[in-house]
Scaffold this active site. Structure first.
Site, short mmCIF file in Angstrom:
data_model
loop_
_atom_site.label_atom_id
_atom_site.label_comp_id
_atom_site.label_asym_id
_atom_site.label_seq_id
_atom_site.Cartn_x
_atom_site.Cartn_y
_atom_site.Cartn_z
N ASN A 121 -6.53 -14.69 0.61
CA ASN A 121 -6.69 -16.12 0.40
C ASN A 121 -6.10 -16.93 1.55
O ASN A 121 -6.70 -17.89 2.03
CB ASN A 121 -6.07 -16.57 -0.92
CG ASN A 121 -6.81 -16.04 -2.11
OD1 ASN A 121 -7.92 -15.55 -2.00
ND2 ASN A 121 -6.18 -16.11 -3.27
N ARG B 99 -4.64 -10.05 -2.64
CA ARG B 99 -5.40 -11.30 -2.82
C ARG B 99 -4.70 -12.48 -2.16
O ARG B 99 -5.36 -13.34 -1.56
CB ARG B 99 -5.59 -11.60 -4.31
CG ARG B 99 -6.66 -10.83 -4.99
CD ARG B 99 -8.04 -10.92 -4.37
NE ARG B 99 -8.44 -12.23 -3.92
CZ ARG B 99 -9.22 -12.47 -2.86
NH1 ARG B 99 -9.69 -11.48 -2.15
NH2 ARG B 99 -9.55 -13.69 -2.51
N ALA B 100 -3.38 -12.54 -2.25
CA ALA B 100 -2.65 -13.63 -1.60
C ALA B 100 -2.88 -13.60 -0.10
O ALA B 100 -3.12 -14.64 0.53
CB ALA B 100 -1.16 -13.52 -1.92
N ARG C 196 0.84 -1.21 0.00
CA ARG C 196 0.00 0.00 0.00
C ARG C 196 0.87 1.25 0.00
O ARG C 196 0.61 2.19 -0.74
CB ARG C 196 -0.92 0.03 1.23
CG ARG C 196 -2.12 -0.85 1.11
CD ARG C 196 -3.08 -0.60 2.29
NE ARG C 196 -4.21 -1.48 2.25
CZ ARG C 196 -5.26 -1.34 1.46
NH1 ARG C 196 -5.31 -0.31 0.62
NH2 ARG C 196 -6.25 -2.20 1.47
N ARG C 197 1.88 1.25 0.84
CA ARG C 197 2.78 2.42 0.92
C ARG C 197 3.57 2.58 -0.37
O ARG C 197 3.73 3.69 -0.88
CB ARG C 197 3.72 2.27 2.10
CG ARG C 197 3.03 2.43 3.42
CD ARG C 197 3.99 2.27 4.57
NE ARG C 197 3.29 2.35 5.84
CZ ARG C 197 3.76 1.87 6.97
NH1 ARG C 197 4.95 1.30 7.00
NH2 ARG C 197 3.06 1.98 8.07
N TYR D 130 3.19 -20.01 -1.66
CA TYR D 130 2.02 -19.53 -2.39
C TYR D 130 1.98 -18.01 -2.37
O TYR D 130 1.83 -17.36 -3.40
CB TYR D 130 0.76 -20.10 -1.75
CG TYR D 130 -0.53 -19.46 -2.21
CD1 TYR D 130 -1.16 -19.90 -3.36
CD2 TYR D 130 -1.11 -18.43 -1.50
CE1 TYR D 130 -2.34 -19.32 -3.79
CE2 TYR D 130 -2.29 -17.84 -1.92
CZ TYR D 130 -2.90 -18.29 -3.07
OH TYR D 130 -4.06 -17.70 -3.48
N GLU E 276 -8.34 -16.66 4.56
CA GLU E 276 -9.59 -17.42 4.42
C GLU E 276 -9.39 -18.89 4.75
O GLU E 276 -10.27 -19.54 5.30
CB GLU E 276 -10.13 -17.28 2.99
CG GLU E 276 -10.63 -15.89 2.69
CD GLU E 276 -10.82 -15.63 1.20
OE1 GLU E 276 -10.47 -16.52 0.38
OE2 GLU E 276 -11.29 -14.54 0.86
N GLN F 104 4.41 -15.84 -1.72
CA GLN F 104 5.53 -15.25 -2.45
C GLN F 104 5.35 -15.40 -3.96
O GLN F 104 5.64 -14.46 -4.71
CB GLN F 104 6.84 -15.90 -2.00
CG GLN F 104 7.21 -15.57 -0.58
CD GLN F 104 8.36 -16.40 -0.06
OE1 GLN F 104 8.67 -17.48 -0.58
NE2 GLN F 104 9.01 -15.91 0.99
N ARG G 160 1.39 -18.94 -8.10
CA ARG G 160 0.66 -19.46 -6.94
C ARG G 160 0.21 -20.90 -7.14
O ARG G 160 -0.12 -21.57 -6.17
CB ARG G 160 -0.55 -18.59 -6.64
CG ARG G 160 -1.72 -18.82 -7.60
CD ARG G 160 -2.82 -17.77 -7.45
NE ARG G 160 -4.04 -18.17 -8.07
CZ ARG G 160 -4.30 -18.21 -9.37
NH1 ARG G 160 -3.35 -17.87 -10.22
NH2 ARG G 160 -5.46 -18.58 -9.83
#
Length: 118
Positions: A40, A36-37, A15-16, A78, A43, A80, A89
Site C-alpha cells: 500500500n 499489505r502495508a 518472511r524469514r 500507518y 502504491e 507500524q 492503520r
C-alpha cells in the site's frame, strides 16, 4: 526512498520469521499485514512524489516540505499500525490521505497562480 527500503526490509524479516518464501504472499496474519502495508505504501509513493514535486516548484518549498514530512510520518505510523493490527492503520491512513489532498490543493494553487496570474 529510505522509507520504501525500510518497509521492504520489514517484509523480508517477516518472511524469514514466519518461513514464507517468495513468491508466496499468504501465510501468517502478521506477515500478510506487513506485506499489505508495504504494498500500500509503495502504491501511493508515486502520487506523493508527484504532488510534492509540483507543489514545491509552483507553490512554496517550505510549506510543501512540511506537508511532505508529515505525510512520511503518517505513512510510517500507518505501516507500524497495520503490522500490529488491521484497525491500527485507519487513523494514519486518513491523515495521510488528507495530506495528499492538501498537497494536491497546494499544487493546483501554485499552477493556477503561475499560469493565470503572471
Amino acid at each position: 526512498v529510505l522509507f520504501l527500503a525500510y518497509f521492504a526490509m520489514q517484509v523480508i524479516y517477516a518472511r524469514r520469521k514466519y518461513r514464507i518464501s517468495p513468491p508466496e504472499t499468504t501465510g501468517h496474519p502478521e506477515f500478510e499485514r506487513t506485506f499489505r502495508a508495504q504494498a500500500n505504501c509503495s502504491e501511493y509513493f508515486p502520487i506523493f512524489i508527484s504532488l510534492l514535486w509540483v507543489a514545491g516548484i509552483f507553490f512554496h518549498q517550505g510549506v510543501t516540505a512540511a506537508c511532505g514530512l508529515l505525510y512520511l510520518y503518517t505513512r510510517l505510523k500507518y505501516f507500524q499500525g497495520y503490522a500490529v493490527a488491521a484497525q491500527g492503520r485507519l487513523g494514519p491512513l486518513y491523515a495521510s490521505a488528507w495530506l495528499l489532498w492538501v498537497l494536491l490543493g497546494l499544487a493546483l494553487a501554485g499552477l493556477l497562480a503561475h499560469f493565470l496570474w503572471p
